[in-house]
Design a protein around this motif. Structure first.
Motif, PDB file in Angstrom:
ATOM      1  N   ILE A   9      17.603  24.971  41.018  1.00  0.00           N
ATOM      2  CA  ILE A   9      16.081  25.287  40.859  1.00  0.00           C
ATOM      3  C   ILE A   9      15.472  24.187  41.951  1.00  0.00           C
ATOM      4  O   ILE A   9      14.533  25.008  42.482  1.00  0.00           O
ATOM      5  CB  ILE A   9      15.664  25.274  39.505  1.00  0.00           C
ATOM      6  N   SER A  10      15.736  23.100  41.960  1.00  0.00           N
ATOM      7  CA  SER A  10      14.844  22.240  42.820  1.00  0.00           C
ATOM      8  C   SER A  10      14.967  22.720  44.398  1.00  0.00           C
ATOM      9  O   SER A  10      14.068  22.675  44.831  1.00  0.00           O
ATOM     10  CB  SER A  10      15.432  20.714  42.846  1.00  0.00           C
ATOM     11  N   TYR A  11      16.339  22.820  44.609  1.00  0.00           N
ATOM     12  CA  TYR A  11      16.399  23.396  46.138  1.00  0.00           C
ATOM     13  C   TYR A  11      15.766  24.499  46.562  1.00  0.00           C
ATOM     14  O   TYR A  11      15.107  24.767  47.501  1.00  0.00           O
ATOM     15  CB  TYR A  11      17.826  23.605  46.509  1.00  0.00           C
ATOM     16  N   HIS A  12      15.687  25.649  45.488  1.00  0.00           N
ATOM     17  CA  HIS A  12      14.922  26.804  45.696  1.00  0.00           C
ATOM     18  C   HIS A  12      13.398  26.676  45.910  1.00  0.00           C
ATOM     19  O   HIS A  12      12.885  27.189  46.571  1.00  0.00           O
ATOM     20  CB  HIS A  12      15.388  27.749  44.561  1.00  0.00           C
ATOM     21  N   SER A  13      13.143  25.690  44.845  1.00  0.00           N
ATOM     22  CA  SER A  13      11.514  25.366  44.752  1.00  0.00           C
ATOM     23  C   SER A  13      11.246  24.921  46.377  1.00  0.00           C
ATOM     24  O   SER A  13      10.188  25.229  46.963  1.00  0.00           O
ATOM     25  CB  SER A  13      11.118  24.365  44.001  1.00  0.00           C
ATOM     26  N   ILE A  14      11.946  23.970  46.882  1.00  0.00           N
ATOM     27  CA  ILE A  14      11.920  23.314  48.133  1.00  0.00           C
ATOM     28  C   ILE A  14      11.616  24.432  49.403  1.00  0.00           C
ATOM     29  O   ILE A  14      10.868  24.469  50.229  1.00  0.00           O
ATOM     30  CB  ILE A  14      12.764  22.069  48.475  1.00  0.00           C
ATOM     31  N   GLN A  15      12.768  25.468  49.211  1.00  0.00           N
ATOM     32  CA  GLN A  15      12.838  26.466  50.184  1.00  0.00           C
ATOM     33  C   GLN A  15      11.555  27.180  49.990  1.00  0.00           C
ATOM     34  O   GLN A  15      10.849  27.824  51.113  1.00  0.00           O
ATOM     35  CB  GLN A  15      14.047  27.205  49.857  1.00  0.00           C
ATOM     36  N   LEU A  16      11.106  27.599  48.707  1.00  0.00           N
ATOM     37  CA  LEU A  16       9.976  28.260  48.839  1.00  0.00           C
ATOM     38  C   LEU A  16       8.576  27.743  49.235  1.00  0.00           C
ATOM     39  O   LEU A  16       7.936  28.610  50.053  1.00  0.00           O
ATOM     40  CB  LEU A  16       9.740  28.994  47.195  1.00  0.00           C
ATOM     41  N   LEU A  17       8.577  26.593  48.897  1.00  0.00           N
ATOM     42  CA  LEU A  17       7.525  25.977  49.476  1.00  0.00           C
ATOM     43  C   LEU A  17       7.283  25.684  51.020  1.00  0.00           C
ATOM     44  O   LEU A  17       6.234  25.779  51.747  1.00  0.00           O
ATOM     45  CB  LEU A  17       7.350  24.538  48.852  1.00  0.00           C
ATOM     46  N   GLU A  18       8.616  25.731  51.694  1.00  0.00           N
ATOM     47  CA  GLU A  18       8.708  25.328  52.895  1.00  0.00           C
ATOM     48  C   GLU A  18       8.438  26.876  53.550  1.00  0.00           C
ATOM     49  O   GLU A  18       7.831  26.847  54.440  1.00  0.00           O
ATOM     50  CB  GLU A  18      10.228  25.127  53.327  1.00  0.00           C
TER      51      GLU A  18
ATOM     52  N   THR B 113      -8.017  30.235  48.020  1.00  0.00           N
ATOM     53  CA  THR B 113      -8.412  30.173  49.553  1.00  0.00           C
ATOM     54  C   THR B 113      -6.873  30.326  50.478  1.00  0.00           C
ATOM     55  O   THR B 113      -7.048  30.563  51.382  1.00  0.00           O
ATOM     56  CB  THR B 113      -9.107  29.100  49.779  1.00  0.00           C
ATOM     57  N   VAL B 114      -5.710  30.165  49.690  1.00  0.00           N
ATOM     58  CA  VAL B 114      -4.722  29.968  50.231  1.00  0.00           C
ATOM     59  C   VAL B 114      -4.283  31.195  50.764  1.00  0.00           C
ATOM     60  O   VAL B 114      -4.651  32.528  50.134  1.00  0.00           O
ATOM     61  CB  VAL B 114      -3.422  29.427  49.265  1.00  0.00           C
ATOM     62  N   THR B 115      -3.537  31.220  51.951  1.00  0.00           N
ATOM     63  CA  THR B 115      -2.872  32.655  52.549  1.00  0.00           C
ATOM     64  C   THR B 115      -1.601  32.534  52.383  1.00  0.00           C
ATOM     65  O   THR B 115      -0.815  33.250  53.292  1.00  0.00           O
ATOM     66  CB  THR B 115      -3.208  32.593  54.002  1.00  0.00           C
ATOM     67  N   TRP B 116      -0.818  31.925  51.306  1.00  0.00           N
ATOM     68  CA  TRP B 116       0.465  31.841  51.311  1.00  0.00           C
ATOM     69  C   TRP B 116       1.151  33.255  50.569  1.00  0.00           C
ATOM     70  O   TRP B 116       0.231  33.898  49.901  1.00  0.00           O
ATOM     71  CB  TRP B 116       0.966  30.732  49.997  1.00  0.00           C
TER      72      TRP B 116
ATOM     73  N   PHE C  65       4.753  32.125  46.174  1.00  0.00           N
ATOM     74  CA  PHE C  65       4.217  31.439  45.377  1.00  0.00           C
ATOM     75  C   PHE C  65       4.217  31.659  43.925  1.00  0.00           C
ATOM     76  O   PHE C  65       4.609  30.496  43.186  1.00  0.00           O
ATOM     77  CB  PHE C  65       2.439  31.579  45.785  1.00  0.00           C
ATOM     78  N   GLN C  66       4.399  32.634  43.413  1.00  0.00           N
ATOM     79  CA  GLN C  66       4.712  33.040  42.113  1.00  0.00           C
ATOM     80  C   GLN C  66       6.083  32.815  41.497  1.00  0.00           C
ATOM     81  O   GLN C  66       6.081  32.037  40.666  1.00  0.00           O
ATOM     82  CB  GLN C  66       4.526  34.526  41.807  1.00  0.00           C
ATOM     83  N   MET C  67       7.106  32.643  42.359  1.00  0.00           N
ATOM     84  CA  MET C  67       8.401  32.365  42.313  1.00  0.00           C
ATOM     85  C   MET C  67       8.570  30.886  42.121  1.00  0.00           C
ATOM     86  O   MET C  67       9.039  30.060  41.262  1.00  0.00           O
ATOM     87  CB  MET C  67       9.372  32.775  43.240  1.00  0.00           C
ATOM     88  N   PHE C  68       7.640  30.164  43.211  1.00  0.00           N
ATOM     89  CA  PHE C  68       7.512  28.652  42.962  1.00  0.00           C
ATOM     90  C   PHE C  68       7.143  28.070  41.679  1.00  0.00           C
ATOM     91  O   PHE C  68       7.494  27.427  41.151  1.00  0.00           O
ATOM     92  CB  PHE C  68       6.753  28.150  44.273  1.00  0.00           C
TER      93      PHE C  68
ATOM     94  N   LEU D  80       8.803  26.032  38.739  1.00  0.00           N
ATOM     95  CA  LEU D  80       7.986  24.742  37.992  1.00  0.00           C
ATOM     96  C   LEU D  80       7.986  24.624  36.823  1.00  0.00           C
ATOM     97  O   LEU D  80       8.418  23.600  36.241  1.00  0.00           O
ATOM     98  CB  LEU D  80       6.503  24.536  38.674  1.00  0.00           C
ATOM     99  N   ASP D  81       7.696  26.029  35.978  1.00  0.00           N
ATOM    100  CA  ASP D  81       7.746  25.912  34.690  1.00  0.00           C
ATOM    101  C   ASP D  81       8.956  26.006  33.908  1.00  0.00           C
ATOM    102  O   ASP D  81       9.260  25.245  33.003  1.00  0.00           O
ATOM    103  CB  ASP D  81       6.959  27.482  34.593  1.00  0.00           C
ATOM    104  N   ARG D  82       9.886  26.420  34.722  1.00  0.00           N
ATOM    105  CA  ARG D  82      11.308  26.113  34.165  1.00  0.00           C
ATOM    106  C   ARG D  82      11.635  25.003  34.136  1.00  0.00           C
ATOM    107  O   ARG D  82      12.539  24.478  33.199  1.00  0.00           O
ATOM    108  CB  ARG D  82      12.404  27.167  35.034  1.00  0.00           C
TER     109      ARG D  82
END
Length: 192
Positions: free
Chosen positions: A40-49, A102-105, A110-113, A117-119
């Motif tokens: 999950i951490s790896y997936h979160s990092i990918q999403l944030l990138e 204000t984000v344009t993500w 963003f929802q998956m990220f 985090l919640d998980r």
């Protein structure tokens, strides 16, 4: 009646074995694999990138916590789980309570990220229920809380560029937590 007793015995045995195993969320599922946390951490990092503007090399103020991360590397494995849980919870709170309208993500990413985090927070909370007290590192947790509280208060007036800086800063934190989780894998491997 005898079958019910056997069933209850098996259930209690499995529960006690589960608690004796400690934090299985942080342990590799099988030899040579990653823990659920690391996946999950790896997936979160990918999403944030992917969410960002591609400029993840910005200078961030995450260096404020460098000493805490260095200190956490010398903690016992159980204490590192508490540390990781604390930081994940604050990151989660920042994105839930921050004014990031204000984000344009990409909203799907963003929802998956946020779900990731919640998980992580939820699973780590289950882990720490089976672990010893974290009292010896209360001052470290207070510094983490102060650091993220400042970020949350400032987030009320963040522009899109400011949120990009926060995204880059959180990315730094997630990478550091991923390193700590790798240390947990090593300590688990040494115990078994």
């Amino acid at each position: 009646m005898h079958l019910k007793a056997v069933g209850m015995y098996c259930t209690l045995t499995l529960l006690s074995w589960s608690f004796a195993q400690g934090c299985t969320w942080m342990q590799p599922r099988e030899k040579g694999s990653q823990s659920n946390f690391k996946v999950i951490s790896y997936h979160s990092i990918q999403l944030l990138e992917q969410m960002g503007d591609g400029n993840t090399q910005r200078k961030t103020s995450a260096q404020v916590l460098n000493r805490l991360y260095e200190h956490s590397e010398n903690m016992q494995a159980e204490e590192r789980v508490f540390f990781i849980h604390e930081v994940i919870n604050h990151i989660k709170e920042l994105f839930i309570n921050g004014k990031c309208d204000t984000v344009t993500w990409d909203q799907k990413n963003f929802q998956m990220f946020q779900l990731n985090l919640d998980r992580q927070a939820s699973e780590l909370k289950q882990c720490i229920r089976t672990l010893k007290s974290r009292g010896s590192h209360a001052s470290s947790f207070k510094k983490i809380k102060t650091y993220f509280k400042r970020m949350l208060l400032e987030s009320k007036n963040y522009s899109t560029d400011d949120w990009e800086a926060v995204r880059a800063e959180v990315l730094t934190h997630l990478r550091r937590l991923d390193i700590l989780a790798s240390m947990e894998k090593e300590s688990w491997r040494q115990r078994h």
